[in-house]
Write a protein that holds these residues in place. Structure first.
Motif, PDB file in Angstrom:
ATOM      1  N   PRO A  48       0.837  -1.197   0.000  1.00  0.00           N
ATOM      2  CA  PRO A  48       0.000   0.000   0.000  1.00  0.00           C
ATOM      3  C   PRO A  48       0.878   1.256   0.000  1.00  0.00           C
ATOM      4  N   SER A  49       0.280   2.399  -0.339  1.00  0.00           N
ATOM      5  CA  SER A  49       1.030   3.660  -0.296  1.00  0.00           C
ATOM      6  C   SER A  49       1.401   4.042   1.125  1.00  0.00           C
ATOM      7  N   HIS A  50       0.576   3.653   2.081  1.00  0.00           N
ATOM      8  CA  HIS A  50       0.800   3.995   3.488  1.00  0.00           C
ATOM      9  C   HIS A  50       0.821   2.705   4.295  1.00  0.00           C
ATOM     10  N   GLY A  51       1.852   2.537   5.092  1.00  0.00           N
ATOM     11  CA  GLY A  51       1.952   1.336   5.906  1.00  0.00           C
ATOM     12  C   GLY A  51       2.934   0.342   5.324  1.00  0.00           C
ATOM     13  N   VAL A  52       3.032  -0.770   5.986  1.00  0.00           N
ATOM     14  CA  VAL A  52       3.996  -1.798   5.594  1.00  0.00           C
ATOM     15  C   VAL A  52       3.362  -2.768   4.600  1.00  0.00           C
ATOM     16  N   PRO A  53       4.188  -3.425   3.796  1.00  0.00           N
ATOM     17  CA  PRO A  53       3.652  -4.432   2.866  1.00  0.00           C
ATOM     18  C   PRO A  53       2.919  -5.545   3.617  1.00  0.00           C
ATOM     19  N   ILE A  54       1.904  -6.081   2.961  1.00  0.00           N
ATOM     20  CA  ILE A  54       1.131  -7.191   3.515  1.00  0.00           C
ATOM     21  C   ILE A  54       1.573  -8.437   2.772  1.00  0.00           C
ATOM     22  N   LEU A  55       1.935  -9.476   3.518  1.00  0.00           N
ATOM     23  CA  LEU A  55       2.497 -10.684   2.931  1.00  0.00           C
ATOM     24  C   LEU A  55       1.541 -11.862   3.022  1.00  0.00           C
ATOM     25  N   GLY A  56       1.619 -12.737   2.039  1.00  0.00           N
ATOM     26  CA  GLY A  56       0.848 -13.976   2.054  1.00  0.00           C
ATOM     27  C   GLY A  56      -0.454 -13.868   1.297  1.00  0.00           C
ATOM     28  N   LYS A  57      -0.582 -14.675   0.252  1.00  0.00           N
ATOM     29  CA  LYS A  57      -1.771 -14.654  -0.607  1.00  0.00           C
ATOM     30  C   LYS A  57      -3.059 -14.818   0.194  1.00  0.00           C
ATOM     31  N   LYS A  58      -3.086 -15.777   1.104  1.00  0.00           N
ATOM     32  CA  LYS A  58      -4.285 -16.042   1.895  1.00  0.00           C
ATOM     33  C   LYS A  58      -4.642 -14.839   2.766  1.00  0.00           C
ATOM     34  N   ASN A  59      -3.661 -14.259   3.422  1.00  0.00           N
ATOM     35  CA  ASN A  59      -3.858 -13.096   4.271  1.00  0.00           C
ATOM     36  C   ASN A  59      -4.371 -11.905   3.461  1.00  0.00           C
ATOM     37  N   ILE A  60      -3.765 -11.647   2.316  1.00  0.00           N
ATOM     38  CA  ILE A  60      -4.156 -10.531   1.449  1.00  0.00           C
ATOM     39  C   ILE A  60      -5.580 -10.722   0.945  1.00  0.00           C
ATOM     40  N   LEU A  61      -5.898 -11.910   0.465  1.00  0.00           N
ATOM     41  CA  LEU A  61      -7.246 -12.161  -0.051  1.00  0.00           C
ATOM     42  C   LEU A  61      -8.303 -11.999   1.034  1.00  0.00           C
ATOM     43  N   GLU A  62      -7.989 -12.392   2.257  1.00  0.00           N
ATOM     44  CA  GLU A  62      -8.932 -12.220   3.365  1.00  0.00           C
ATOM     45  C   GLU A  62      -9.193 -10.732   3.615  1.00  0.00           C
ATOM     46  N   ILE A  63      -8.128  -9.935   3.628  1.00  0.00           N
ATOM     47  CA  ILE A  63      -8.264  -8.490   3.829  1.00  0.00           C
ATOM     48  C   ILE A  63      -9.074  -7.872   2.705  1.00  0.00           C
ATOM     49  N   LEU A  64      -8.748  -8.211   1.465  1.00  0.00           N
ATOM     50  CA  LEU A  64      -9.456  -7.645   0.318  1.00  0.00           C
ATOM     51  C   LEU A  64     -10.923  -8.069   0.283  1.00  0.00           C
ATOM     52  N   LYS A  65     -11.187  -9.321   0.592  1.00  0.00           N
ATOM     53  CA  LYS A  65     -12.572  -9.792   0.594  1.00  0.00           C
ATOM     54  C   LYS A  65     -13.383  -9.109   1.691  1.00  0.00           C
ATOM     55  N   ASN A  66     -12.776  -8.859   2.838  1.00  0.00           N
ATOM     56  CA  ASN A  66     -13.469  -8.120   3.899  1.00  0.00           C
ATOM     57  C   ASN A  66     -13.791  -6.702   3.440  1.00  0.00           C
ATOM     58  N   LEU A  67     -12.855  -6.066   2.752  1.00  0.00           N
ATOM     59  CA  LEU A  67     -13.107  -4.724   2.216  1.00  0.00           C
ATOM     60  C   LEU A  67     -14.199  -4.747   1.151  1.00  0.00           C
ATOM     61  N   SER A  68     -14.237  -5.797   0.356  1.00  0.00           N
ATOM     62  CA  SER A  68     -15.220  -5.859  -0.728  1.00  0.00           C
ATOM     63  C   SER A  68     -16.650  -5.985  -0.203  1.00  0.00           C
ATOM     64  N   LEU A  69     -16.818  -6.413   1.038  1.00  0.00           N
ATOM     65  CA  LEU A  69     -18.157  -6.528   1.619  1.00  0.00           C
ATOM     66  C   LEU A  69     -18.771  -5.172   1.930  1.00  0.00           C
ATOM     67  N   ILE A  70     -17.958  -4.147   2.007  1.00  0.00           N
ATOM     68  CA  ILE A  70     -18.447  -2.807   2.360  1.00  0.00           C
ATOM     69  C   ILE A  70     -19.461  -2.307   1.358  1.00  0.00           C
ATOM     70  N   HIS A  71     -19.286  -2.611   0.075  1.00  0.00           N
ATOM     71  CA  HIS A  71     -20.146  -2.038  -0.957  1.00  0.00           C
ATOM     72  C   HIS A  71     -21.569  -2.568  -0.943  1.00  0.00           C
ATOM     73  N   ILE A  72     -21.843  -3.585  -0.155  1.00  0.00           N
ATOM     74  CA  ILE A  72     -23.195  -4.145  -0.081  1.00  0.00           C
ATOM     75  C   ILE A  72     -24.212  -3.091   0.356  1.00  0.00           C
ATOM     76  N   SER A  73     -23.784  -2.155   1.183  1.00  0.00           N
ATOM     77  CA  SER A  73     -24.718  -1.150   1.700  1.00  0.00           C
ATOM     78  C   SER A  73     -24.851   0.071   0.786  1.00  0.00           C
ATOM     79  N   GLU A  74     -24.204   0.067  -0.355  1.00  0.00           N
ATOM     80  CA  GLU A  74     -24.316   1.214  -1.269  1.00  0.00           C
ATOM     81  C   GLU A  74     -25.750   1.341  -1.770  1.00  0.00           C
ATOM     82  N   PRO A  75     -26.284   2.578  -1.785  1.00  0.00           N
ATOM     83  CA  PRO A  75     -27.676   2.768  -2.255  1.00  0.00           C
ATOM     84  C   PRO A  75     -27.823   2.482  -3.734  1.00  0.00           C
TER      85      PRO A  75
END
Length: 75
Positions: A48-75
């Motif tokens: 990321p531009s801010h913070g330390v690199p995130i390592l591990g495919k499984k760890n990264i996909l979990e973080i990204l998938k959690n972020l992707s759930l946010i859009h469910i509440s979009e009007p």
């Protein structure tokens, strides 16, 4: 290693969609679509531009998938 440089699209907190200090409009839809594209790339290292690199495919996909759930509440 498959490395993804995510720019400002990944933060440890909720993404800054609101524009401050005269910055240009930030589309919520474009943001979450970029998260979905990152998931499809299946990176092993995420830098990321801010913070330390995130390592591990499984760890990264979990973080990204959690972020992707946010859009469910979009009007």
């Amino acid at each position: 290693m498959k490395t993804l440089f995510s720019g400002d699209n990944i933060y440890k907190a909720f993404p800054n969609i609101y524009t401050i200090r005269g910055t240009s409009f930030r589309s919520f839809r474009s943001w979450y679509q970029s998260i979905e594209k990152m998931i499809a790339l299946e990176p092993e290292v995420l830098v990321p531009s801010h913070g330390v690199p995130i390592l591990g495919k499984k760890n990264i996909l979990e973080i990204l998938k959690n972020l992707s759930l946010i859009h469910i509440s979009e009007p």
